[in-house]
Design a protein around this motif. Structure first.
Motif, short mmCIF file in Angstrom:
data_model
loop_
_atom_site.label_atom_id
_atom_site.label_comp_id
_atom_site.label_asym_id
_atom_site.label_seq_id
_atom_site.Cartn_x
_atom_site.Cartn_y
_atom_site.Cartn_z
N SER A 287 0.83 -1.21 0.00
CA SER A 287 0.00 0.00 0.00
C SER A 287 0.87 1.26 0.00
O SER A 287 0.53 2.26 -0.64
CB SER A 287 -0.92 0.03 1.22
N ASP B 139 -5.24 -1.63 -5.32
CA ASP B 139 -4.67 -2.12 -4.07
C ASP B 139 -5.66 -3.03 -3.33
O ASP B 139 -6.64 -2.54 -2.75
CB ASP B 139 -4.26 -0.93 -3.18
N GLU B 140 -5.41 -4.30 -3.38
CA GLU B 140 -6.24 -5.30 -2.71
C GLU B 140 -7.73 -5.09 -2.98
O GLU B 140 -8.56 -5.08 -2.08
CB GLU B 140 -5.98 -5.33 -1.20
N GLN C 55 -7.09 0.50 -0.98
CA GLN C 55 -7.42 -0.64 -0.12
C GLN C 55 -8.50 -0.22 0.88
O GLN C 55 -9.43 -0.96 1.15
CB GLN C 55 -6.16 -1.12 0.62
MG LIG Z 1 -1.99 -2.78 1.98
#
Ligand SMILES: [Mg+2]
Ligand SMILES: Nc1ncnc2c1ncn2[C@@H]1O[C@H](COP(=O)(O)OP(=O)(O)OP(=O)(O)O)[C@@H](O)[C@H]1O
Lengths: 396, 256
Positions: B47, B172-173, B91
């Motif tokens: 991240s 991100d994720e 995220q």
């Molecule tokens: Mg992360």
């Protein structure tokens, strides 16, 4: 304001939890009265005055020569056809019934006004449009007092805007009295010129099952202190107290609320939000809620949030909840003062939105909850524009 | 054809305990048309890498470069980077109370496109993209991310991707917090987007789960603040089998 949140000051007192009777300093015990001489001249140490810069009151609190009226406000009225507007003498028997002044300046105003305006709506009557009362200050270096009463007979319905503009010093009392089942919407806007000093007490007295939505918007003025007090004359009342303020450099904006629950099954809901920017921008919010032993089934919540946009500005926030009965529906409060949330700015900017626009979006969003509940569209638009102007002013 | 080059990127964060280096020399080049999976264990700095690219004020880049077609991204403000064609699906998307999703999307699209989209086309465009992501229409009037579930937030990140049409997107994720159906819907939306736009994607994930839906061209293993190994799809298969043990010295699975 998810990140930089902190509660500045926070008193919750519960007589029940302490197993005691009402504490000596209970908000309910504070002296009230119509005669200015019954009040001591404040020194600034009193709970009631400790946040107010007395020096800037131009002697209003001291009485004597400094407190003698030197001018008059101009009141212009654009009333709904169903509404009666009268100018009455101070002897009119209806006056003063919503509550007695709670501090010396309000008592000074009560002792000093020469004529009052009474706006009334008859029983079962619905006003077809908002009634707008525009109060223009007496002018620079002049002092005036005023008194206004809005009264709704049983099952009447009306919306009233008090629009304060202009210059000078002004102290007044405003009474709101609703009969059974009446529904009143009030919006008091303090949009004064930079020099103005305004000290005002609003007394709301709710009849059985009546509903009052009371909104205070403070934008202008050098020092503005508005103290709304709500009392229930009978069970079943519901009061919503909303506030929006925006303090710029040097401005002192103070809102002192008191909701006195002495009747069963009443509701109060307080939401005040303020933004501050610039050197010595100052706001004070006091939220006193008292639930007396008789007020079973009370449901109350109060919230104050402050958004401090620049260094050098300061917001004080003091919620104060006293509960003397366990038989309540709910009672709560929240108070937070925070800086601009960098995460929100980052998120908006990461979508290509430039910083000034992102800041505007966040501040507008912050106030949205209040603005959305102002159901006089022209006024809402004017206030939205005023907030934009405030934000432009510091070159955000 | 665009290129995003990350060269020896170092970034740190300042905390009460002092300065902590998180990115320790990241090297990565992504070209438009490519999907790069960046796989790494918790806390490896994935991240942080995405924030450093986007310009989050908390993360200070201490050395290295990020170049978008040779232009130094690190000199740009956060919004300039977005307007230059970078996008980060976060995220943990941020809640912005009182700002409606529709107002936000339109303001963002106006900023990124350089002019306000024509209202009629815009309404249809938003409606279509929302439909693709199974987002009910009433979300348009809700405050940005406020009270959204984890999955709803992720769908809205991909909605923004589809509307802002960046040259490079860091996801991100995006898979975390999505149930099976939602993962399929969101992956489909990403695939539609990459198929019809000349975009480079950095797909950050801890788990191989999303790679069953979105085919990566390159897989990188990210550990302790840098890319430690790169390869093709087979690298993801290997991670699925063995986890991150080889890279972090302790067992940490890469499959659920
Ligand atoms: Mg992360
Ligand atoms: N703002 C911060 N302050 C302090 N430490 C931070 C901060 N941001 C990140 N870190 C630390 O840096 C390291 C990397 O964090 P980062 O969030 O980039 O990891 P990640 O790979 O994305 O992890 P995850 O898989 O859990 O999302 C972690 O040890 C984290 O605790």
């Amino acid at each position: 304001m998810t990140v930089a949140e902190n509660t500045t000051e926070n008193n919750v007192r519960s007589a029940l939890q302490e197993g005691a009777v009402v504490p000596e300093t209970s908000r309910g015990e504070r002296f009230t009265g119509y005669d200015v001489e019954a009040f001591e001249v404040p020194s600034g140490r009193e709970e009631n005055w400790r946040f107010t810069p007395l020096k800037r009151l131009r002697g209003l609190h001291k009485g004597g020569d400094a407190a003698v009226a030197t001018g008059k406000v101009t009141l212009s009225v654009d009333a709904a056809p169903e509404v009666t507007v009268e100018t009455v003498s101070r002897e009119d028997e209806r006056l003063g019934k919503a509550g007695a002044p709670g501090d010396r300046v309000s008592a000074q105003a009560y002792s000093s006004f020469t004529e009052a305006t009474v706006v009334s709506v008859g029983a079962d009557t619905k006003a077809s449009k908002p009634t707008v009362l525009t109060v223009t200050g007496p002018g620079k270096d002049l002092l005036a007092y005023g008194h206004l009463q809005i009264r709704l007979a049983p099952y009447a319905e009306a919306s009233v805007v008090l629009d304060h503009r202009g210059s000078g010093t002004y102290a007044d009392n405003v009474e709101f009295i609703t009969g059974e089942g009446a529904r009143l919407t009030v919006i008091s806007v303090q949009d004064w010129e930079d020099d103005a000093v305004h000290v005002s007490e609003h007394h709301v007295s709710l009849g059985k099952d009546s509903l009052v939505k009371h909104t205070v918007v403070t934008l202008g003025g050098d020092l503005v202190r508005v103290s709304p007090t709500a009392r229930f004359a009978a069970p079943g009342g519901d009061v919503e107290l909303l506030g929006l303020y925006f303090a710029d450099a040097g401005q002192h904006q103070e809102h002192r609320l008191f909701v006195d629950h002495a009747q069963p099954h009443c509701k109060s809901h307080v939401t005040y939000k303020g933004a501050l920017q610039g050197d010595d921008a100052r706001s004070v919010w006091i939220g006193d809620v008292l639930i007396r032993a008789a007020a079973e089934g009370t449901d109350t919540f109060e919230l104050n949030r402050n958004l401090v946009l620049t260094e050098g500005a300061r917001a004080d926030s003091v919620p104060n909840l006293e509960i003397e009965t366990g038989e309540i529906e709910g009672a709560g409060h929240a108070s937070a003062t925070g800086r601009f949330d960098d995460e929100q700015l980052f998120y908006l900017q990461s979508r290509g939105i430039d910083e000034p626009t992102a800041r505007r979006l966040v501040v507008r969003g912050f106030f949205f909850e209040i603005l959305a509940r102002i159901d006089v569209p022209e006024l809402r638009e004017r206030l939205e524009a005023a907030i934009e102007d405030e934000l432009q002013a510091v070159g955000h | 054809m665009a290129t995003l080059e990350i060269k020896d990127l170092h970034a740190s964060v300042t905390t009460d305990e002092g300065t902590k280096e998180i990115l320790k020399g990241v090297n990565l080049t992504v070209r438009s048309g490519e999907v790069h999976a960046i796989m790494g264990p918790n806390g490896s700095g994935k991240s942080t890498l995405s924030y450093a690219i986007a310009g989050h004020p908390k993360y200070e880049v201490t050395s290295g470069e990020v170049l978008l077609d040779g232009e130094n991204v690190l000199e740009m403000s956060v919004d300039e980077r977005a307007r230059a064609g970078l996008f980060l699906a976060m995220q943990y998307p941020v809640e912005v109370p009182g700002v409606s999703m529709s107002n936000f999307l339109r303001t963002a699209a106006t900023a990124v496109r350089g002019e306000a989209p024509k209202l009629r086309h815009w309404v249809k465009e938003v409606r279509d993209e929302m439909a693709k992501l199974d987002i009910p229409a009433e979300f348009a009037e809700r405050s940005v991310n406020e009270g959204f579930s984890g999955g709803e937030k992720k769908r809205h990140e991909i909605l923004q991707l589809a509307l802002l049409k960046p040259k490079f997107a860091v996801l991100d994720e995006t898979d975390s917090g999505l149930d099976v159906d939602a993962l399929r819907v969101v992956s489909q939306a990403v695939n539609d987007f990459t198929a019809s736009n000349d975009v480079g994607v950095m797909l950050i994930t801890h788990y191989t789960r999303i790679l069953k839906h979105i085919q990566p061209d390159v897989v990188h293993v990210f550990a302790e603040g840098r890319v430690v190994e790169s390869g093709g799809k087979e690298l993801a298969d290997e991670l699925e089998e063995q986890g991150y043990v080889k890279y972090v010295g302790k067992a940490e699975p890469a499959a659920l």
